[in-house]
Write a protein that holds these residues in place. Structure first.
Motif, short mmCIF file in Angstrom:
data_model
loop_
_atom_site.label_atom_id
_atom_site.label_comp_id
_atom_site.label_asym_id
_atom_site.label_seq_id
_atom_site.Cartn_x
_atom_site.Cartn_y
_atom_site.Cartn_z
N ILE A 105 -13.72 60.28 -8.97
CA ILE A 105 -13.70 58.86 -8.90
C ILE A 105 -12.72 58.84 -9.58
O ILE A 105 -11.58 58.56 -8.66
N ASN A 106 -12.82 59.33 -10.68
CA ASN A 106 -11.46 59.50 -11.66
C ASN A 106 -10.13 59.79 -10.82
O ASN A 106 -8.81 59.24 -11.25
N TYR B 224 -9.62 60.04 -7.95
CA TYR B 224 -9.21 59.51 -6.57
C TYR B 224 -7.84 58.01 -7.25
O TYR B 224 -7.29 58.12 -6.86
N LEU B 225 -8.37 57.51 -8.20
CA LEU B 225 -7.93 56.68 -8.79
C LEU B 225 -6.42 57.11 -9.53
O LEU B 225 -5.76 56.55 -9.03
#
Lengths: 487, 487, 487
Positions: free
Chosen positions: C267-268, C270-271
């Motif tokens: 997730i990190n 991706y952001l």
């Protein structure tokens, strides 16, 4: 009054200036900073991506890390991610001189859109009432990619005719509309739409088509020399087509129920897509002199089966049902490219560069109808009691809902998607007609030169080269005649 | 009698007419409708993809959805799917003017083939005796993709020389033969072949080569100007090569045993492929003036290690054993491109466009032999008792089989694959010689113009352009001479 | 003495001879045989890929095959594999006439490097003390791919200016240095670096830049006509960019902790990547006349966020923290392409073909700093006690380490990576200056003709064609003037 009208006309009709040197950086910076602030205020990890997961495991008697939702959905997420960036991106490289814009602007707006989607969808779906914050995990980032897909579909109708700043605006509003529409369809109406026939495809397509209608360019044929493909740009576009086609089973199964739900959604989509390919080839060949196939059909209509299975893929639609859906969609979609797109352009003033009406709008609506029928005819004998409850989520306050009622709500969901697409598209279309967005003039469309530093090479000179080869031919003839005369 | 012979000659040798406007749509429609009917009669979801899964879980004390076979195999399935459509498809885009046909017809026949494979393989392997129906799940769709691979290999030998209708016929019969052959090898002989060195590669390659031999075109050199590549078509082909290369570990492990079986198959294939790359570069460089590398070798022979590990990948072949297999295959395969393909074309009348003899036939046979030896030398000290039983499935009526016996059966399996490939290819080859399939004439091969609407662009005019550039040169010279004289 | 100096000069400065017909095959063969021998002596399957796995399961009370590490990491492995071969490979196809070398040599050195990495990393990390052998499983092959990435980054600085033999030497030493450096950083210093901001990117970039500095070519501008891109080579490069961009979340999470560690890392990353895209577009547009975007920036700087999250991705950096990192990296990296690369070339004599200083060096260092700060500020309130221990592995002899101390060690790790890159690069650079490696002369760089059989086609003649089109224009004019005069 006359002065005011003239002034307005001047304002609306002033010569196009596709300089985005101020507006594009400004939009990118300001919006990205806004995202950072909003994420800082609202977005946190959910219990499965937070470092407290090990405690959460103990509390919930989860015995193994593999029970983390990450392992159920991450492979599908990556496939969906490929569809969004390579699939949609390369599908739009087919124009001879707009490949940079096709894949590049797709990249830009998807990267912005997924951030805004995490927020918008988060407020509607993942707000933790305990602390008022959005808790995100793997399912949220899949949904953000889905949300972006709606805007990329809309971009397909506008490809080559808008500026990157317009695309950012289209995305900002598109994501916002999407999140509201999705909330109404999935939560208020409690409709099932795992692969988004309604929520993504129908909405995205009508959103884009309405905008294109409002941005109608009467003199677009002045850009005709760049509106086609060249040999290698068609091969590039096939990269997009194939990655979309191959990974569509992941798209439709990515957020379906664990276990049989994901399993069945993948199989159904796989079958529908295969059937689409055969009927697309059939109609494409049937429609042309000497049976010659058209790359536009192969690049697009082969995908229609995946769109149309967006709602019903997780249902017990049966394997042959999936094939029938794919069969019909390949026909309808190819037929659309042959007949409906030219008709719409000529009589309805809708210029649809990629033919999203054929690939997303019609198959999306069909998929919603198929979903409604499949839901309405569901029965305990086919699903089993538990299976029926799980598949349609007949739990809590929906425990009393019957399949027949569900079918009705599914149909209502389609209407909501259509309404949001058309009304939202109309509003955003008028916003995009404002004269300061830096869009190209009618004789400058489909040209990367406007927004990109394009390398100067032999391929950038097609008209001159062709011109020359004719002239040279003549030249040579004249020359030989002449030298003969001389000798 | 003379009349009859003349009539026959007229029938067989009449001028080629590559118009498929009736035949291609007819084949696509009729066969797709047949698929729908047969799926309706025979194909249902299996217990893991059916909505009754939750009940099945309770009955079998399965505690978690993650135990569904979907989660063991879906990531591998998607990799295999990419190999079939992008891998094989783009590998065949290397010709300068047959990229549409390479990737497009690959798409068509794979999409048809997988449906027919689900039926044919289903009847042989997945028939539920309780209700006479085929129950499909994730493993079936992987196997369908595998089955299609056999036909796509065969297409490689025929690339550019056949019509799409012929390819559909080739696929229909190819899948049928494949399913029977596979049934005999895997079930009757109880042979292990998880990655299909025999079942897929050996069969597919000899099937295609035999057909190509029967369809021999004596005047193919009339199409010589289109039988090569251009710079960018070679780069496109590298997309195919790399996706095949990268995902081959998934191919060989996709249907291997859960746990260590899949794990080991992936590692072994990974190693063999790496070794193939080095020896391919070595031989390619060694064979050319100034050590220049040939893209044909790099695009193909680097993959030979994966083919040759198709049988033994799941065995305890050891890591260095895998490297040795890859080492040899890179050499053999590159050598094949240098020596055997020209030899076969000249003396054996086998025209093999993609060189499948080098990439699939020889490495496939080698892989079968390696598999037989590895099986024959297996022992409990290496595998452990349980490991040996699991790996070779020495259970039920095969509980008494020893590794040595297994080795013999593995060798027998190779013979079956060869026999089916050659005999089946001969029969299908004669069918494909019938004069109404719309194949191109000898001077029209390797040309997309026959079956595709090709965009007119500067790249479609290489001979004219080159001609012009010469003429212009001359022209200019003459011109300057002339003007000098004039002045 | 004068003689000796002259002799030396003659030895070092003799005319370049890019013939690799002996050296390349020799290196490939000898090293591959060495690999086979070393694997035979040292490398075995680990307990999860060995056929004894079923016994191992019983002994350790593992109830299900899905607990095999294969199922936690294989999807990520395949994504990383795509990044190494298609991502890095196609990113380097952007030059107009070095696409074969870009993707082909990348393929060669990665295939060699991963074998050598399995050995080198195995000796340091996976040696079984019981029998002195390396036990490999899925995590090892991911790490081997990571190790290769360091060398491919270095290749980026040298693209088009070195021979394949030099690249093999660069890889041999690069992998060796990498394994030692990694051992010191991860094991001796007990630093966390799951995505390799330090270990991979900082090391690889400074290794390549130092080599490039030592191999400085004063007359490289003689190859200027081939140092740019053409339209379609830029589109090819976007394939590389996008596959790197899409799969970077897998890269940073591939060897993170099971469960929340992998989940959060994905997730990190991706952001951060999403934020990089927006700031890259902003700076690129801001820096050019009329806001035109530069493909070089879009192809590279959009990835900087992934590089910079290599260390901190698995930490609780927060979602907005990730966005801030991406935001800064997009700016810094694009700025690097605009200002620092030309500066380094002009004043520091470092020629950096792909701009790895902007994409890997600066973001890598930044990522290490961000990681150190994030680690130093970690607390039990944010991670929970168990979470903190798991994330930073404060176990065994590191049980007493505090987050603040960990931050210091993280910073020390960065220094180690820098030192190994620069000192190692200097040594290898001098080795690569030896005159028998077959590298091109200064006026022959960026040209596939040297090491590849390049198909002759219209695209290989850009200067002639352009020349002709000018001449033809003149010609025609003269002609028409002339014919007028004649008549």
């Amino acid at each position: 009054m006359g002065n005011f009208a003239a002034c307005c006309r001047g304002f609306w009709c002033k010569a196009k200036n596709p300089d985005v040197r101020v507006s594009l950086p400004a939009v990118c910076f300001v919006w990205q900073i806004a995202m950072i602030i909003l994420f800082g205020l609202f977005v946190r990890y959910d219990e499965e991506s937070d470092a407290h997961w090990s405690e959460h495991k103990h509390e919930n008697n989860i015995t193994s890390d593999i029970e983390n939702d990450f392992y159920y959905r991450y492979p599908s997420f990556q496939d969906v991610h490929v569809m969004i960036f390579v699939g949609f991106g390369f599908l739009m490289t087919f124009l001879k001189r707009y490949s940079f814009g096709g894949v590049g602007f797709n990249f830009l707006i998807a990267a912005f859109g997924l951030q805004w989607a995490l927020l918008m969808q988060g407020w509607f779906h993942s707000l933790d009432p305990a602390d008022g914050q959005i808790k995100i995990g793997i399912e949220n980032i899949i949904n953000a990619d889905f949300c972006v897909a709606g805007c990329l579909i809309a971009y397909g109708a506008l490809l080559g005719k808008v500026s990157p700043v317009q695309l950012m605006v289209l995305t900002l509003f598109g994501i916002t509309l999407f999140a509201v529409e999705e909330y109404i369809i999935l939560h208020v109406l409690h409709v099932r739409d795992a692969g988004g026939s309604m929520v993504i495809h129908t909405f995205g397509a009508y959103y884009g088509l309405t905008i294109s209608w409002i941005l109608y360019r009467p003199k677009l044929n002045q850009s005709k020399n760049l509106s086609g493909s060249v040999y290698h740009s068609d091969v590039f576009a096939m990269i997009g087509t194939l990655f979309l086609w191959m990974f569509w089973p992941s798209f439709n199964s990515a957020i379906a129920d664990h276990g049989d739900g994901q399993h069945r959604a993948a199989i159904n989509t796989y079958l529908a897509l295969a059937a689409s390919v055969l009927t697309t080839f059939a109609i494409s060949s049937l429609s042309a002199k000497r049976g010659k196939l058209d790359m536009v059909h192969i690049q697009n209509a082969t995908l229609a089966g995946g769109v149309a299975m967006g709602t019903a893929a997780e249902f017990m639609i049966t394997t042959y049902g999936s094939l029938i859906v794919g069969f019909c969609c390949g026909i309808i979609s190819t037929f659309g490219y042959l007949v409906i797109t030219p008709f719409m352009e000529k009589y309805m003033k809708i210029q649809d560069t990629c033919g999203i009406h054929n690939l997303h709008a019609m198959p999306g609506v069909l998929g919603a109808v198929v979903g409604a029928i499949t839901a309405a005819t569901a029965s305990e004998s086919v699903y089993g009691h538990e299976g029926l409850v799980n598949t349609f989520d007949f739990k809590g306050k929906y425990a009393e809902r019957t399949p027949a009622m569900q079918g009705g709500f599914q149909a209502a969901g389609l209407c909501v998607a259509l309404a949001f697409g058309i009304v939202g598209g109309a509003i955003v279309g008028f916003i995009l007609r404002l004269p300061f967005w830096g869009d190209p003039s009618d004789d400058n469309c489909f040209d990367d030169e406007l927004y990109w530093e394009v390398p100067e090479d032999e391929e950038s000179l097609p008209p001159i080269l062709e011109y020359n080869s004719h002239m040279v031919g003549k030249n040579t003839d004249m020359m030989s005649n002449f030298t003969v005369e001389q000798s």
